[in-house]
Design a protein around this motif. Structure first.
Motif, PDB file in Angstrom:
ATOM      1  N   GLY A  35       0.814  -1.201   0.000  1.00 50.87           N
ATOM      2  CA  GLY A  35       0.000   0.000   0.000  1.00 50.87           C
ATOM      3  C   GLY A  35       0.849   1.252   0.000  1.00 50.87           C
ATOM      4  N   TRP A  36       0.294   2.293  -0.591  1.00 52.36           N
ATOM      5  CA  TRP A  36       0.867   3.636  -0.483  1.00 52.36           C
ATOM      6  C   TRP A  36      -0.091   4.477   0.366  1.00 52.36           C
ATOM      7  N   PHE A  37       0.464   5.095   1.369  1.00 50.92           N
ATOM      8  CA  PHE A  37      -0.265   5.973   2.263  1.00 50.92           C
ATOM      9  C   PHE A  37       0.343   7.367   2.148  1.00 50.92           C
ATOM     10  N   ARG A  38      -0.387   8.348   2.623  1.00 49.35           N
ATOM     11  CA  ARG A  38       0.179   9.681   2.743  1.00 49.35           C
ATOM     12  C   ARG A  38      -0.384  10.379   3.971  1.00 49.35           C
ATOM     13  N   GLN A  39       0.409  11.297   4.484  1.00 51.59           N
ATOM     14  CA  GLN A  39      -0.009  12.089   5.634  1.00 51.59           C
ATOM     15  C   GLN A  39       0.371  13.538   5.390  1.00 51.59           C
ATOM     16  N   ALA A  40      -0.647  14.359   5.296  1.00 51.53           N
ATOM     17  CA  ALA A  40      -0.444  15.795   5.131  1.00 51.53           C
ATOM     18  C   ALA A  40      -0.386  16.442   6.505  1.00 51.53           C
ATOM     19  N   PRO A  41       0.221  17.620   6.603  1.00 49.79           N
ATOM     20  CA  PRO A  41       0.317  18.303   7.901  1.00 49.79           C
ATOM     21  C   PRO A  41      -1.059  18.496   8.525  1.00 49.79           C
ATOM     22  N   GLY A  42      -1.173  18.091   9.780  1.00 54.37           N
ATOM     23  CA  GLY A  42      -2.416  18.276  10.508  1.00 54.37           C
ATOM     24  C   GLY A  42      -3.513  17.288  10.164  1.00 54.37           C
ATOM     25  N   LYS A  43      -3.198  16.329   9.314  1.00 56.76           N
ATOM     26  CA  LYS A  43      -4.206  15.352   8.899  1.00 56.76           C
ATOM     27  C   LYS A  43      -3.761  13.942   9.270  1.00 56.76           C
ATOM     28  N   GLU A  44      -4.731  13.036   9.281  1.00 55.27           N
ATOM     29  CA  GLU A  44      -4.424  11.646   9.558  1.00 55.27           C
ATOM     30  C   GLU A  44      -3.823  10.982   8.319  1.00 55.27           C
ATOM     31  N   ARG A  45      -3.049   9.948   8.572  1.00 51.61           N
ATOM     32  CA  ARG A  45      -2.503   9.170   7.474  1.00 51.61           C
ATOM     33  C   ARG A  45      -3.637   8.433   6.768  1.00 51.61           C
ATOM     34  N   GLU A  46      -3.598   8.435   5.439  1.00 53.24           N
ATOM     35  CA  GLU A  46      -4.654   7.796   4.669  1.00 53.24           C
ATOM     36  C   GLU A  46      -4.079   6.857   3.618  1.00 53.24           C
TER      37      GLU A  46
END
Length: 120
Positions: A35-46
């Motif tokens: 899987g590839w996930f991402r986490q933006a500043p102030g947000k949960e990892r998705e």
């Protein structure tokens, strides 16, 4: 023990493309769901994309049609081709490996992450 190392992140402009790579060592790569996930500043990892042992794929709606996940089992590597990048794609991107074939099970191994920054 499985080790995952991501590469390919960087600073790009909106509309540009990037390809992320995740090289795995240890274990039986071809049997894993990646899987590839991402986490933006102030947000949960998705979770944004997933490819299983039979090459079935999943994409979250926000990247569908722009991102493509693929794998090369001979190279123990999973890729994320990202096209038409938008500023809202800015995040730290992580790859992860899940050993179980049960979708509800957690991912077992994680990479260290690679930063993707998209300027407008």
């Amino acid at each position: 023990q499985v080790q995952l190392v991501e590469s390919g992140g960087g600073l790009v402009q909106a509309g540009d493309s990037l390809r992320l790579s995740c090289a795995a060592s240890g274990g039986t790569f071809s049997s894993y769901t990646m899987g590839w996930f991402r986490q933006a500043p102030g947000k949960e990892r998705e979770l944004i994309a997933r490819i299983n042992w039979s090459d079935a794929t999943y994409y979250t709606d926000s990247v569908k049609g722009r991102f493509t996940i693929s794998r090369d089992n001979a190279k123990n590597t999973v890729y994320l081709q990202m096209n038409s990048l938008k500023p809202e794609d800015t995040a730290v991107y992580y790859c992860a490996a899940r050993l179980s074939r049960i979708p509800s099970m957690p991912y077992n191994y994680w990479g260290q992450g690679t930063q993707v920054t998209v300027s407008s």
